[in-house]
Design a protein around this motif. Structure first.
Motif, short mmCIF file in Angstrom:
data_model
loop_
_atom_site.label_atom_id
_atom_site.label_comp_id
_atom_site.label_asym_id
_atom_site.label_seq_id
_atom_site.Cartn_x
_atom_site.Cartn_y
_atom_site.Cartn_z
N ALA A 91 -55.74 -4.27 8.81
CA ALA A 91 -55.73 -2.89 8.04
C ALA A 91 -57.24 -2.42 7.62
N THR A 92 -57.89 -2.40 8.72
CA THR A 92 -59.45 -2.11 8.20
C THR A 92 -59.51 -0.83 7.28
N HIS A 93 -59.07 0.18 7.64
CA HIS A 93 -59.29 1.60 6.46
C HIS A 93 -58.56 1.12 5.27
N LEU A 94 -57.45 0.58 5.08
CA LEU A 94 -56.95 0.47 3.96
C LEU A 94 -57.83 -0.61 3.26
N SER A 95 -58.54 -1.72 3.90
CA SER A 95 -59.28 -2.62 3.24
C SER A 95 -60.52 -1.88 2.79
N GLU A 96 -60.93 -0.80 3.58
CA GLU A 96 -62.11 -0.08 2.93
C GLU A 96 -61.88 0.59 1.95
N LEU A 97 -60.64 1.29 1.61
CA LEU A 97 -60.11 2.28 0.55
C LEU A 97 -60.21 1.33 -0.72
N CYS A 98 -59.64 -0.01 -0.31
CA CYS A 98 -59.44 -1.03 -1.41
C CYS A 98 -61.00 -1.29 -2.01
N LEU A 99 -61.84 -1.74 -0.98
CA LEU A 99 -63.35 -2.01 -1.48
C LEU A 99 -63.88 -0.76 -2.37
N GLN A 100 -63.68 0.47 -2.00
CA GLN A 100 -64.01 1.62 -2.77
C GLN A 100 -63.54 1.73 -4.17
N LEU A 101 -62.10 1.28 -4.32
CA LEU A 101 -61.75 1.26 -5.46
C LEU A 101 -61.98 0.06 -6.15
N GLU A 102 -62.15 -0.98 -5.58
CA GLU A 102 -62.96 -2.16 -6.40
C GLU A 102 -64.13 -2.03 -6.99
N GLU A 103 -65.08 -1.10 -6.23
CA GLU A 103 -66.32 -0.90 -6.88
C GLU A 103 -66.23 0.12 -8.01
N GLN A 104 -65.08 0.90 -7.82
CA GLN A 104 -64.92 1.85 -9.15
C GLN A 104 -64.33 1.11 -10.47
N GLY A 105 -63.45 -0.04 -10.17
CA GLY A 105 -63.12 -0.75 -11.28
C GLY A 105 -63.87 -1.91 -11.80
N ARG A 106 -64.85 -2.34 -10.80
CA ARG A 106 -65.88 -3.30 -11.38
C ARG A 106 -67.03 -2.59 -12.05
N GLY A 107 -67.09 -1.36 -11.83
CA GLY A 107 -68.34 -0.89 -12.35
C GLY A 107 -69.51 -0.79 -11.54
N MET A 108 -69.46 -1.09 -10.18
CA MET A 108 -70.32 -0.95 -9.18
C MET A 108 -70.95 0.20 -8.87
N LEU A 120 -59.89 -5.86 -10.08
CA LEU A 120 -59.33 -7.11 -9.54
C LEU A 120 -57.91 -6.86 -8.59
N MET A 121 -57.12 -5.92 -8.79
CA MET A 121 -55.93 -5.69 -7.84
C MET A 121 -56.68 -5.12 -6.62
N ALA A 122 -57.69 -4.24 -6.68
CA ALA A 122 -58.21 -3.93 -5.34
C ALA A 122 -58.76 -4.84 -4.64
N HIS A 123 -59.33 -5.74 -5.30
CA HIS A 123 -60.23 -6.90 -4.61
C HIS A 123 -59.26 -7.62 -3.78
N SER A 124 -58.17 -7.95 -4.54
CA SER A 124 -57.14 -8.98 -4.05
C SER A 124 -56.52 -8.19 -2.85
N PHE A 125 -56.34 -7.02 -3.17
CA PHE A 125 -55.36 -6.21 -1.96
C PHE A 125 -56.48 -6.01 -0.79
N LYS A 126 -57.89 -5.91 -0.89
CA LYS A 126 -58.65 -5.81 0.04
C LYS A 126 -58.81 -6.95 0.97
N GLY A 127 -58.42 -8.13 0.43
CA GLY A 127 -58.74 -9.53 1.05
C GLY A 127 -57.38 -9.52 1.96
N SER A 128 -56.36 -9.09 1.50
CA SER A 128 -55.24 -9.13 2.46
C SER A 128 -55.06 -8.38 3.51
N THR A 129 -55.58 -7.12 3.14
CA THR A 129 -55.29 -6.00 4.13
C THR A 129 -56.27 -6.25 5.29
N GLY A 130 -57.75 -7.01 4.84
CA GLY A 130 -58.58 -7.27 6.01
C GLY A 130 -58.19 -8.29 6.77
#
Length: 130
Positions: free
Chosen positions: A76-93, A62-72
């Motif tokens: 901050a595209t690369h930072l947003s991409e890193l947050c997406l990767q973390l979100e996928e880990q955190g959400r079990g994707m 959830l933290m990564a998802h929220s941060f992904k949105g604001s960075t995008g």
């Protein structure tokens, strides 16, 4: 760390749309992001945090998802991409991997430092032009 931490086309659009509020937007983003990165870091320091802990992983996702949105939104595209990767880990994707999660948070911290520098430079330019 990426060579171009921020898409300046996005910043240019934000500058035009936000006008006088642009510096405040940058300041809010910086302070909010500092808190987000610190929260992620603190969660990983919690002795109970492991990739096997569903509650911790969901919170991190959830933290990564929220941060992904604001960075995008801020370009901050690369930072947003890193947050997406973390979100996928955190959400079990993807299969959660403790070492990968810790590495991603470390990369997020590094990339945020680069993004923060760009935004602080932008703030200096804003103050110099007024």
């Amino acid at each position: 760390m990426s060579n171009n931490p921020v898409d300046f086309n996005v910043l240019s659009t934000l500058r035009e749309v936000m006008e006088a509020e642009y510096p405040a937007l940058l300041q809010v983003f910086i302070s909010d992001s500092i808190n987000r990165v610190n929260d992620m870091t603190l969660l990983l320091r919690d002795p109970s945090f492991t990739a096997a802990s569903t509650a911790s992983l969901q919170r991190l996702g959830l933290m990564a998802h929220s941060f992904k949105g604001s960075t995008g939104n801020m370009g901050a595209t690369h930072l947003s991409e890193l947050c997406l990767q973390l979100e996928e880990q955190g959400r079990g994707m993807v299969t959660a991997d403790d070492a990968r999660i810790r590495r991603l948070v470390s990369e997020i911290k590094e990339e945020f430092c680069a993004v923060r520098k760009v935004f602080e430079d932008e703030l200096q330019l804003c103050h110099a032009s007024h």
